[in-house]
Design a protein around this motif. Structure first.
Motif, PDB file in Angstrom:
ATOM      1  N   PRO A 255       0.830  -1.209   0.000  1.00 21.52           N
ATOM      2  CA  PRO A 255       0.000   0.000   0.000  1.00 21.52           C
ATOM      3  C   PRO A 255       0.860   1.253   0.000  1.00 21.52           C
ATOM      4  O   PRO A 255       1.925   1.289   0.610  1.00 21.52           O
ATOM      5  N   SER A 256       0.398   2.295  -0.674  1.00 23.66           N
ATOM      6  CA  SER A 256       1.131   3.553  -0.724  1.00 23.66           C
ATOM      7  C   SER A 256       1.170   4.190   0.656  1.00 23.66           C
ATOM      8  O   SER A 256       0.172   4.236   1.374  1.00 23.66           O
ATOM      9  N   GLY A 257       2.338   4.672   1.043  1.00 22.09           N
ATOM     10  CA  GLY A 257       2.479   5.323   2.339  1.00 22.09           C
ATOM     11  C   GLY A 257       3.535   4.653   3.193  1.00 22.09           C
ATOM     12  O   GLY A 257       4.144   3.655   2.802  1.00 22.09           O
ATOM     13  N   VAL A 258       3.766   5.214   4.381  1.00 27.66           N
ATOM     14  CA  VAL A 258       4.778   4.679   5.279  1.00 27.66           C
ATOM     15  C   VAL A 258       4.347   3.318   5.817  1.00 27.66           C
ATOM     16  O   VAL A 258       3.162   3.010   5.881  1.00 27.66           O
ATOM     17  N   ARG A 259       5.339   2.518   6.192  1.00 26.55           N
ATOM     18  CA  ARG A 259       5.087   1.170   6.710  1.00 26.55           C
ATOM     19  C   ARG A 259       5.174   1.182   8.227  1.00 26.55           C
ATOM     20  O   ARG A 259       6.085   1.765   8.811  1.00 26.55           O
ATOM     21  N   ARG A 260       4.242   0.496   8.851  1.00 22.36           N
ATOM     22  CA  ARG A 260       4.203   0.363  10.299  1.00 22.36           C
ATOM     23  C   ARG A 260       3.922  -1.078  10.675  1.00 22.36           C
ATOM     24  O   ARG A 260       3.380  -1.847   9.879  1.00 22.36           O
ATOM     25  N   GLY A 261       4.280  -1.442  11.903  1.00 25.35           N
ATOM     26  CA  GLY A 261       3.927  -2.750  12.432  1.00 25.35           C
ATOM     27  C   GLY A 261       4.419  -3.901  11.566  1.00 25.35           C
ATOM     28  O   GLY A 261       5.559  -3.932  11.111  1.00 25.35           O
ATOM     29  N   LEU A 262       3.519  -4.848  11.316  1.00 24.61           N
ATOM     30  CA  LEU A 262       3.876  -6.036  10.551  1.00 24.61           C
ATOM     31  C   LEU A 262       4.254  -5.721   9.110  1.00 24.61           C
ATOM     32  O   LEU A 262       4.978  -6.488   8.469  1.00 24.61           O
ATOM     33  N   ALA A 263       3.772  -4.590   8.585  1.00 23.22           N
ATOM     34  CA  ALA A 263       4.109  -4.217   7.207  1.00 23.22           C
ATOM     35  C   ALA A 263       5.607  -3.992   7.039  1.00 23.22           C
ATOM     36  O   ALA A 263       6.146  -4.128   5.938  1.00 23.22           O
ATOM     37  N   LEU A 264       6.302  -3.678   8.133  1.00 21.75           N
ATOM     38  CA  LEU A 264       7.747  -3.476   8.069  1.00 21.75           C
ATOM     39  C   LEU A 264       8.510  -4.786   7.867  1.00 21.75           C
ATOM     40  O   LEU A 264       9.697  -4.771   7.548  1.00 21.75           O
ATOM     41  N   GLN A 265       7.836  -5.899   8.070  1.00 18.01           N
ATOM     42  CA  GLN A 265       8.481  -7.201   7.893  1.00 18.01           C
ATOM     43  C   GLN A 265       8.309  -7.744   6.480  1.00 18.01           C
ATOM     44  O   GLN A 265       8.954  -8.734   6.110  1.00 18.01           O
ATOM     45  N   ASP A 266       7.460  -7.108   5.693  1.00 20.99           N
ATOM     46  CA  ASP A 266       7.115  -7.633   4.369  1.00 20.99           C
ATOM     47  C   ASP A 266       7.950  -6.956   3.289  1.00 20.99           C
ATOM     48  O   ASP A 266       7.722  -5.801   2.944  1.00 20.99           O
ATOM     49  N   LEU A 267       8.903  -7.701   2.749  1.00 19.93           N
ATOM     50  CA  LEU A 267       9.759  -7.181   1.684  1.00 19.93           C
ATOM     51  C   LEU A 267       9.223  -7.527   0.301  1.00 19.93           C
ATOM     52  O   LEU A 267       9.814  -7.125  -0.698  1.00 19.93           O
ATOM     53  N   SER A 268       8.109  -8.260   0.234  1.00 21.70           N
ATOM     54  CA  SER A 268       7.531  -8.690  -1.055  1.00 21.70           C
ATOM     55  C   SER A 268       8.620  -9.255  -1.968  1.00 21.70           C
ATOM     56  O   SER A 268       8.815  -8.797  -3.085  1.00 21.70           O
TER      57      SER A 268
END
Length: 386
Positions: free
Chosen positions: A14-27
């Motif tokens: 998703p567009s925007g800064v990464r927080r929480g679990l999203a910081l672990q997802d490098l795709s």
């Protein structure tokens, strides 16, 4: 086309800064390829899919087998000053400052950074000193780095009419000549009428707002005045536990530099882990400053963030790319590898991205692609002769 990466870290999401679990997802894509046209990513995915595209068959192919491909680093804080010390006297010659800045930018490039925020300091009310500094940065342009320029105030303008007038004139000059993108002030000064007036004037001139927190004056984090919420907030380390809730609640990107804290004996108690677990948006910077942190290597900053400050490698990579880009206001065009974004790509001579933290102190950069152009090549690959 960059073809056959062992690990392709896209950081798509998703567009925007990464927080929480999203910081672990490098795709991450194994055996991945990137197709580039006119400096923009037009296709990204598995090598099998990309190489079967009709456009790929006509593309210049750069093999990156066995390597890691990821977005180039974004450095959320390089500090430069036209003054030789923390005072208004003894300025450097413009030519010396220019040469120093060029050397810093080239070193950044060689270590994988393609975008950086450059902060020019104004000491002791010497507002005019930032003009020659920012002029020299503008003279360099966006080669070798894409630069975001920030005027960093060491103190808020005083109520004195002449002082305020000088500050406003300097601001107007910088805006008129398009020499500055942001103004940064101390978080505690946001409550002062003179600082608030100055920041609102900057906004009216199309200049963004940033803040730095000293670690003291906890009340300054309670709430920023309406309409002047900073894009990013630079943090000292360690972070007091009392500040966690207030920092996590801020919409600003929180910028930290592990290089500045490398000698701290209690670095593992920095408080960053609690901020991440609480959902804060952290961004990484080298913190380069001749006075205290002289490394421009974001690879080293990433390794220190993992080894000393308890971030995971995935969190540190996100902090040094996508979140840093949003902290500079450029996340819509760089910081991730996605269709439609700039092809700002780094190729690393490691077989696994986790080696960035394990093999610290080594420059792993093999290639750098800037807006689709190969600007650094430390491999044996050369384009074929037609």
């Amino acid at each position: 086309m960059l073809r056959g990466a062992r690990q392709l870290l896209t950081l798509r999401g998703p567009s925007g800064v990464r927080r929480g679990l999203a910081l672990q997802d490098l795709s991450m894509i194994e055996d991945g390829s990137v197709l580039i046209r006119d400096g923009i990513i037009v296709a990204i995915g598995s090598s099998r899919r990309i190489e079967n595209l009709s456009e790929a068959k006509q593309a210049l192919e750069i093999p990156v087998h066995g390597k890691v491909v990821m977005p180039a680093f974004v450095d959320a804080g390089l500090n430069l000053s036209i003054n030789r010390s923390n005072g208004a006297t003894n300025r450097k010659k413009a030519s010396d400052f220019y040469d120093e800045a060029i050397a810093v930018f080239r070193s950044c490039l060689h270590h994988g950074t393609l975008c950086a925020e450059v902060k020019a300091h104004a000491y002791d009310g010497d507002y005019e000193s930032v003009i020659p500094a920012l002029k020299q940065v503008a003279k360099i342009g966006h080669n070798p780095l894409s630069i975001t320029r920030t005027w960093r105030l060491e103190s808020a303008p005083s109520p004195d009419e002449e002082v305020m007038s000088r500050a406003q004139r300097t601001l107007a000059y910088l805006a008129r000549h398009k020499l500055v993108d942001f103004v940064e002030a101390w978080a505690a000064d946001f409550q002062l009428d003179t600082c608030l007036s100055f920041l609102k004037t900057a906004q009216a001139l199309g200049i963004g707002i940033k803040a730095e927190w000293s670690g003291a004056a906890l009340a300054s984090l309670e709430s920023f005045p309406a309409g002047v919420i900073p894009t990013s907030l630079r943090l000292p380390l360690p972070i007091d536990a009392k500040a966690h809730a207030r920092l996590v609640g801020l919409p600003s990107v929180l910028v930290f530099s592990p290089s500045e804290e490398v000698v701290a004996t209690e670095a593992r108690n920095s408080g960053l882990r609690a901020l991440l677990d609480g959902g804060a948006a952290l961004a990484l910077s080298s913190g380069y400053d001749l006075r205290q942190a002289t490394s421009v290597s974001m690879q080293m900053a990433l390794a220190l963030a993992v080894i000393r400050l308890q971030l995971t490698t995935e969190e540190a990579i996100c902090a040094g790319t996508v979140n840093a880009a949003w902290g500079l206001g450029i996340g819509h065009r760089t910081g991730t590898l996605e269709v439609g974004k700039q092809a700002d790509v780094m190729v690393l001579s490691v077989g696994d991205y986790r080696e960035l933290a394990r093999q610290f102190g080594i420059n792993h950069v093999a290639m750098i692609v800037r807006q689709g152009n190969l600007v650094l090549n430390r491999t044996k690959w050369r384009p074929g002769v037609p």
